[in-house]
Write an enzyme that holds these catalytic residues in place. Structure first.
Site, PDB file in Angstrom:
ATOM      1  N   GLU A 154      -5.545  -5.058  10.938  1.00  0.00           N
ATOM      2  CA  GLU A 154      -5.002  -3.830  10.594  1.00  0.00           C
ATOM      3  C   GLU A 154      -5.114  -3.100  11.899  1.00  0.00           C
ATOM      4  OE1 GLU A 154      -2.468  -3.282   6.917  1.00  0.00           O
ATOM      5  OE2 GLU A 154      -3.737  -1.292   7.224  1.00  0.00           O
ATOM      6  N   GLY A 156       2.510   2.370  10.993  1.00  0.00           N
ATOM      7  CA  GLY A 156       3.494   3.538  10.034  1.00  0.00           C
ATOM      8  C   GLY A 156       3.732   3.980  11.404  1.00  0.00           C
ATOM      9  N   GLU A 164      -6.574   4.178   7.863  1.00  0.00           N
ATOM     10  CA  GLU A 164      -6.800   5.502   7.423  1.00  0.00           C
ATOM     11  C   GLU A 164      -7.780   6.438   6.789  1.00  0.00           C
ATOM     12  OE1 GLU A 164      -3.072   5.535   5.756  1.00  0.00           O
ATOM     13  OE2 GLU A 164      -2.116   4.838   7.537  1.00  0.00           O
ATOM     14  N   GLY A 222       3.073  -1.615   4.674  1.00  0.00           N
ATOM     15  CA  GLY A 222       3.322  -0.187   3.774  1.00  0.00           C
ATOM     16  C   GLY A 222       4.437   0.623   3.756  1.00  0.00           C
ATOM     17  N   GLY A 223       5.194   1.507   4.449  1.00  0.00           N
ATOM     18  CA  GLY A 223       6.439   2.026   4.466  1.00  0.00           C
ATOM     19  C   GLY A 223       7.354   0.496   4.269  1.00  0.00           C
ATOM     20  N   ASN A 269       1.167  -0.948  -0.375  1.00  0.00           N
ATOM     21  CA  ASN A 269       0.027  -0.088   0.373  1.00  0.00           C
ATOM     22  C   ASN A 269       0.810   1.634   0.116  1.00  0.00           C
ATOM     23  OD1 ASN A 269      -1.944   1.865   0.449  1.00  0.00           O
ATOM     24  ND2 ASN A 269      -3.124   0.974   2.782  1.00  0.00           N
ATOM     25  N   TRP A 270       1.121   1.720  -1.359  1.00  0.00           N
ATOM     26  CA  TRP A 270       1.638   3.153  -1.400  1.00  0.00           C
ATOM     27  C   TRP A 270       1.464   4.181  -0.260  1.00  0.00           C
ATOM     28  CZ3 TRP A 270       3.864   1.780  -7.390  1.00  0.00           C
ATOM     29  CH2 TRP A 270       4.420   1.469  -7.408  1.00  0.00           C
ATOM     30  N   LYS A 271      -0.128   4.552  -0.168  1.00  0.00           N
ATOM     31  CA  LYS A 271      -0.879   5.573   0.528  1.00  0.00           C
ATOM     32  C   LYS A 271      -0.515   6.470  -0.236  1.00  0.00           C
ATOM     33  CE  LYS A 271      -0.360   2.977   4.020  1.00  0.00           C
ATOM     34  NZ  LYS A 271      -0.051   3.087   6.342  1.00  0.00           N
ATOM     35  N   SER A 318       3.462  -1.636   9.996  1.00  0.00           N
ATOM     36  CA  SER A 318       4.892  -2.415  10.161  1.00  0.00           C
ATOM     37  C   SER A 318       5.482  -3.457  10.446  1.00  0.00           C
ATOM     38  CB  SER A 318       4.880  -2.061  11.804  1.00  0.00           C
ATOM     39  OG  SER A 318       4.951  -1.062  12.359  1.00  0.00           O
ATOM     40  N   HIS A 359      -9.535   1.411   5.289  1.00  0.00           N
ATOM     41  CA  HIS A 359      -8.540   1.062   6.192  1.00  0.00           C
ATOM     42  C   HIS A 359      -8.480   2.029   6.846  1.00  0.00           C
ATOM     43  CE1 HIS A 359      -4.341   3.021   6.028  1.00  0.00           C
ATOM     44  NE2 HIS A 359      -3.520   1.260   6.522  1.00  0.00           N
TER      45      HIS A 359
HETATM   46  P1  PGA Z   1       2.775   0.466   8.025  1.00  0.00           P
HETATM   47  O1  PGA Z   1       0.867  -0.071   7.325  1.00  0.00           O
HETATM   48  O2  PGA Z   1       3.072  -0.867   6.625  1.00  0.00           O
HETATM   49  O3  PGA Z   1       3.616   1.414   7.419  1.00  0.00           O
HETATM   50  O4  PGA Z   1       2.519   0.196   8.675  1.00  0.00           O
HETATM   51  C1  PGA Z   1       0.331  -0.542   6.858  1.00  0.00           C
HETATM   52  C2  PGA Z   1      -0.789  -0.268   6.567  1.00  0.00           C
HETATM   53  O5  PGA Z   1      -1.414   0.505   6.707  1.00  0.00           O
HETATM   54  O6  PGA Z   1      -1.310  -0.825   5.295  1.00  0.00           O
END
Ligand code: PGA
Length: 254
Positions: A167, A173, A97, A234-235, A9-11, A213, A95
């Protein structure tokens, strides 16, 4: 058996050129053969460029969101047909977010899940508790209620197309990863919930990713848990090497 599925997930990160370079790097890695299925979720404006960069390589394309109406006066929104037009096979929905920053509710998520499925796009549906909810011992209650509210309305055939992503919000993050035991416990609960809400056959087939993470250093242990079928990253999905290392950590299904 369930083939592990690792999605990046490149957000709201990268630019056009970096998206293309990342997609090309991952495509080369995937073409060399991976036990896991992989997919990328670029920002919507770069979906087309990324699809072209992927070409015929075995890398899935996912959007990060979609709207539930087919078309019309919905300024700023994107429809399922637009996503299929761009070659998307998956869409991330619910998600944390979007739930916590953009105010999406289970009802919104449920409508989006139905719209995606009707268009032949497989939803990756996220559920997860906040730190406050975990500390108040409400994890099971919160995750179950998000599950029922977001995907509880589907037919068996539709539900079979869904991927669930657990999640924990406190692990996204933040560098704070759930321990393999903490994650496995919630995954096992979710699989039980699928069995009681649907049936044992679907519970054995539907994939549940862990997200929060995930890094190359913790992926082997997390992805090695019996009820963890891959990751939503994500990251660590923003670099070819770390994403492929995570994808390679997934055990061979069987
Ligand atoms: P993260 O994000 O790996 O940066 O914690 C995961 C996600 O939001 O899908």
């Amino acid at each position: 058996m369930r083939r592990p599925f690792v999605a990046g997930n490149w957000k709201m990160n990268l630019n056009r050129q970096r998206c293309v370079e990342l997609a090309e790097g991952l495509s080369a890695g995937a073409a060399a053969g991976l036990a896991a299925e992989i997919a990328v979720c670029p920002p919507a404006v770069y979906l087309d460029a990324v699809r072209q960069a992927i070409g015929d390589a075995p890398v899935g394309l996912a959007a990060q969101n979609v709207y539930f109406e087919d078309n019309g006066a919905y300024t700023g929104e994107i429809s399922t047909q637009m996503l299929t037009d761009l070659g998307c096979q998956y869409v991330v929905l619910g998600h944390s977010e979007r739930r916590h920053i953009l105010g999406e509710t289970d009802v919104d998520v449920a409508k989006k899940v139905s719209a995606a499925l009707a268009a032949g796009i497989k939803p990756i549906v996220c559920v997860g508790e906040t730190l406050e909810e975990r500390e108040a011992d409400r994890t099971t209650e919160v995750v179950s209620s998000q599950f029922r509210g977001s995907v509880g309305h589907l037919s068996d055939a539709d539900f079979e197309q869904v991927v669930i992503a657990y999640e924990p919000v406190w692990a996204i993050g933040t560098g704070k990863v759930a321990t393999p035991e903490q994650a496995e416990a919630v995954h096992a609960d979710l699989r039980k919930l699928i069995e009681t809400s649907y049936n044992a056959d679907l519970a054995s087939k539907v994939r549940i990713q862990y997200g929060g993470s995930v890094k190359p250093e913790n992926a082997v242990e997390l992805l090695g848990q019996p009820n963890i079928d891959g990751a939503l990253v994500g990251g660590a999905s923003l670099e070819v090497e770390s994403f492929l290392a995570i994808a390679s950590a997934a055990p061979i299904a069987g």
